[in-house]
Design an enzyme around this catalytic site. Structure first.
Site, PDB file in Angstrom:
ATOM      1  N   THR A 461      34.628  41.321  44.303  1.00 46.30           N
ATOM      2  CA  THR A 461      34.587  40.865  42.916  1.00 46.30           C
ATOM      3  C   THR A 461      34.818  39.364  42.866  1.00 46.30           C
ATOM      4  OG1 THR A 461      36.964  40.969  42.394  1.00 46.30           O
ATOM      5  CG2 THR A 461      35.722  43.031  42.275  1.00 46.30           C
ATOM      6  N   ASP A 462      34.380  38.742  41.794  1.00 47.70           N
ATOM      7  CA  ASP A 462      34.844  37.401  41.487  1.00 47.70           C
ATOM      8  C   ASP A 462      36.288  37.529  41.017  1.00 47.70           C
ATOM      9  OD1 ASP A 462      34.916  34.664  41.040  1.00 47.70           O
ATOM     10  OD2 ASP A 462      33.017  34.620  39.959  1.00 47.70           O
ATOM     11  N   ALA A 463      36.925  36.406  40.732  1.00 47.81           N
ATOM     12  CA  ALA A 463      38.342  36.412  40.375  1.00 47.81           C
ATOM     13  C   ALA A 463      38.610  37.388  39.237  1.00 47.81           C
ATOM     14  CB  ALA A 463      38.793  35.004  39.987  1.00 47.81           C
TER      15      ALA A 463
END
Length: 757
Positions: A461-463
């Site tokens: 995932t992104d942040a």
């Protein structure tokens, strides 16, 4: 199943709300609803009312009757039935193999509370524990979906319908069953010994260690005590750190690797070379800068320097290259972080970057799937959307991802970006409210990324603190839902204790199946083995301190200077103002434009001192404009914007100055949905009104879209960076001492005729 599910069992233990949800789901699907309890023979009802559990012989005719009801119904039909065991569901499927199951899951406490609030029902609360003991969760080869009953009924129905209306075979939650990892194939390419290490290591891990491997921690502290807790309590599989001096960063990473049983993936963000990975790293170029010259090798040089400098720190994972396409000039999130506005330039330069950084022991995570650059908004602060239709997406972003996957990229970072039309291609009938960001969308992660694009590597995932994700559902739900949907690693805790428990609860409740967990672990450890971390000695995981001499080296600065000289771009000079030399235009009025201080707390106008120094070194006399706020801070009294404007915009402006230079370094990041120039005051004196008085040159040191705010300037230059090298090269070219070589795309004109004048 193919097409839309029409025969559905809503299953679960007593108290889960099968009847309520089943009736609401039937209404949503346009189906008939039956409560399975009404199909029990009287002997079964009497037995349960007396507190005696039913045995399998008691249930067999009841389950067969449910299967028969489906087999004799040509219309959509929903039946509520506990269906706790796999064997029970098999009996129902004997009647109709197309039946899909919606499993309503809840905690023991919630179920008990609901049962106590149902007076007069024949199932006593005392039998709940026996039902929970009997329950067998849906297996990977069963058509079905699990939904948490803690949510409101309409959300439960939304989630069930999302599955049922787009079901196309297999449990869409379980990517492991549909697309199992092949560790011997690209991008892992492991031999038998490495595969054995992966499997044996997983076999030795406790459940808590397995859950911990799913997390990438953001290290907010350099102290050993901090790392001890992160590694010993949460067993993380990877980490990113706060940039600092290279020596401190390297020692921090060294300590971390020395304290973990399983080697860590250590990530950095080398989007611009070594800069950003440590305070003294080399800024080589932005992605846009690397795409703004015919020489594709610029991107390879950027990647090579990035790899050398981050590997010297002990990093082994690059959150790069960025493969977004900058279609929308209003999008300032990736305006400088995309190689360009066509899939062809993005593919060409991304491959070069990948090849350059791959010269070092580094794996890449390209980003941000399914692709930024259509929406103008920033997923840090709001969910954004790639609104292309499926066919157009395939020709553009899909082309980029196919090419890069084929080129060997090892991991993909998924953005909190929805793709409504692409999702609907795989799940026909999805409503607007059912569209999820890709991090939570099985149809994008599985059907598209794993299936059509054939990606065998690691997905992260992104942040997870970005509002693009957090606005979609409760934190306790979204943490395990990302893994269930098809992500393998979760980027950053919000609260370590809470997020770890949410993930663990998600596994224990069946949201994350055993198969999905095992598959994610194989991919995580497979990446580590592909780097050789499994055979490296603990001491060799991080280089010795003397290797840090490559960081910010003169050789790397020379690369940056050469690239700056190549990429400084003349966007327009319609009044033929250039060249401007000290011999003809000695007196320069210098204006500095910034976006104001941001979360980095760096002085947003610090670059202006460098500009002044370089102009004076070139022989100009420089007078720097000060706003009313700046003059008040310096001790002047009675200052306001009207006074400054009246003084600045006097009739003798052209007698005081020979030319005006405006240097804009407007950045902004993760704090607003879009970025434009913000002037110091209404009708501000620094706005280029003076372009009609003296030759005026506007220089952008960052964003490429400033002409929308300063269309009156006749000479515009994009220098790409606020580094001394870029500023020096720009002034060199303004003086006519070298040619402009940089290129640009039409985004710079912002779809407005006046910006071209």
């Amino acid at each position: 199943m193919t097409g839309k599910a029409t025969h559905v069992v809503v299953m679960g233990v007593a108290g889960c709300g099968k009847s309520t949800v089943g009736a609401a789901l039937a209404e949503r699907l346009g189906a008939e609803f039956l409560d399975g309890d009404s199909l029990h023979p009287q002997a079964n009802i009497d037995k349960m009312a007396a507190g005696t559990p039913l045995n399998d012989a008691d249930r067999a005719p009841w389950l067969a009757e449910i299967g028969r009801r489906f087999s004799t119904s040509d219309a959509p039909l929903v039946i509520a039935c506990s269906a706790l065991k796999r064997a029970y569901r098999d009996i129902i499927r004997e009647g109709d193999p197309t039946v899909a199951f919606v499993h309503l899951h809840g905690t023991r406490e919630l179920l008990g509370e609901r049962m106590n609030n149902r007076p007069g029902h024949f199932m006593p609360t005392s039998l709940l524990d026996s039902q929970l003991a009997t329950l067998e969760h849906l297996q990977s080869d069963e058509d079905g979906v699990m939904v948490d009953i803690e949510n409101p009924v309409d959300q439960i129905v939304d989630r069930a319908a999302e599955f049922l209306l787009g079901a196309q075979g297999g449990n869409i939650q379980d990517a492991a069953a549909r697309f199992p990892v092949d560790l011997k194939a690209a991008p892992f390419n492991l031999d038998d010994a490495a595969v054995q290490w992966v499997e044996s290591t997983i076999g030795t891990m406790s459940l808590e260690e397995k859950i911990g491997q799913l997390f990438i921690n953001h290290n907010n502290d350099y102290s050993p005590e901090y790392l001890d807790e992160v590694l010993e309590k949460y067993h993380v599989g990877g980490m990113r750190y706060r940039p600092g001096p290279s020596g401190a960063v390297q020692e921090h990473i060294r300590y971390a690797q020395s304290k973990t049983r399983i080697p860590l993936l250590v990530a950095s963000n080398p989007e611009m070379g070594g800069a950003g990975s440590c305070d003294d790293g080399t800024f080589v170029s932005t992605h846009l800068q690397a795409g703004s010259h015919p020489d594709k090798g610029i991107a390879r040089q950027m990647g090579r320097v990035a790899g050398v400098e981050t590997a010297a720190l002990g990093c082994n994972w690059a959150f790069a290259p960025i493969v977004d396409i900058h279609y929308n000039w209003r999008n300032t999130v990736i305006s400088t972080r995309a190689f360009g506005n066509t899939p062809e330039i993005v593919v060409e330069r991304a491959k070069e970057y990948f090849d350059g950084i791959s010269e070092s022991p580094t794996v890449c995570a390209m980003k941000h799937f399914p692709g930024d650059g259509i929406d103008e908004r920033d997923q840090h602060v709001v969910t954004s959307y790639n609104t292309l239709g499926y066919e157009e997406w395939n020709r553009t972003y899909g082309h980029v991802y196919r090419e890069m996957i084929g080129h060997g990229v090892q991991s993909i970072m998924v953005g909190h970006i929805g793709a409504p039309e692409v999702s609907r291609h795989f799940r026909p009938g999805m409503t607007d409210s059912e569209i999820r960001p890709a991090t939570l969308a099985p149809e994008l992660l599985q059907d598209l990324l794993r299936g059509e694009l054939g990606f065998n590597g690691l997905v992260l995932t992104d942040a997870s603190l970005m509002v693009g994700l957090t606005q979609t559902m409760k934190r306790r739900d979204l943490v395990p839902a990302t893994i269930a949907a098809g992500c393998d690693m979760f980027l950053f805790f919000r609260n370590p204790e809470e997020d770890f428990q949410f993930m663990l609860d998600g596994y224990k409740s069946g949201v994350i199946t055993e198969e999905r967990l095992q598959d994610a672990l194989r991919r995580i450890l497979g990446i580590k083995a592909s780097l050789g971390l499994h055979t490296a000695s603990r001491e060799s995981l991080v280089p010795s301190a003397d290797v840090l001499s490559v960081i910010g080296s003169e050789a790397h600065k020379a690369v940056a200077a050469e690239i700056a000289d190549k990429t400084v771009t003349l966007v327009k000079d319609t009044a033929n103002n250039l060249p401007i030399r000290p011999e003809t235009h000695k007196r320069i009025r210098l204006y500095g434009i910034s976006g104001g201080a941001d979360f980095t707390r760096a002085d947003p106008l610090a670059y202006l001192d460098t500009v002044k120094e370089e102009l004076e070194a070139a022989g100009f006399s420089v007078d720097v404009f000060k706003t009313a706020e700046q003059r008040s801070a310096a001790g002047e009294t009675g200052m306001n914007f009207m006074r400054v404007l009246s003084e600045e915009a006097a009739a003798d402006y052209a007698e005081r100055y020979d030319a005006a230079f405006v240097f804009a370094n407007v950045k902004g990041f993760a704090q607003e949905a879009a970025i434009r120039i913000k002037w110091s005051s209404p009708m501000a004196a620094e706005i280029p009104w003076y372009a009609t008085e003296v030759p005026t040159v506007f220089v952008s040191l960052n964003q490429p879209n400033h002409l929308i705010d300063v269309p009156m300037v006749k000479t515009a230059i994009h220098a790409h960076a606020g580094t001394r090298e870029a500023i020096r090269a720009t002034i060199h070219k303004i003086r006519g001492n070298s040619e402009f070589q940089g290129t640009f795309n039409d985004n710079v004109f912002c779809d407005s005729f006046d910006t071209r004048l």
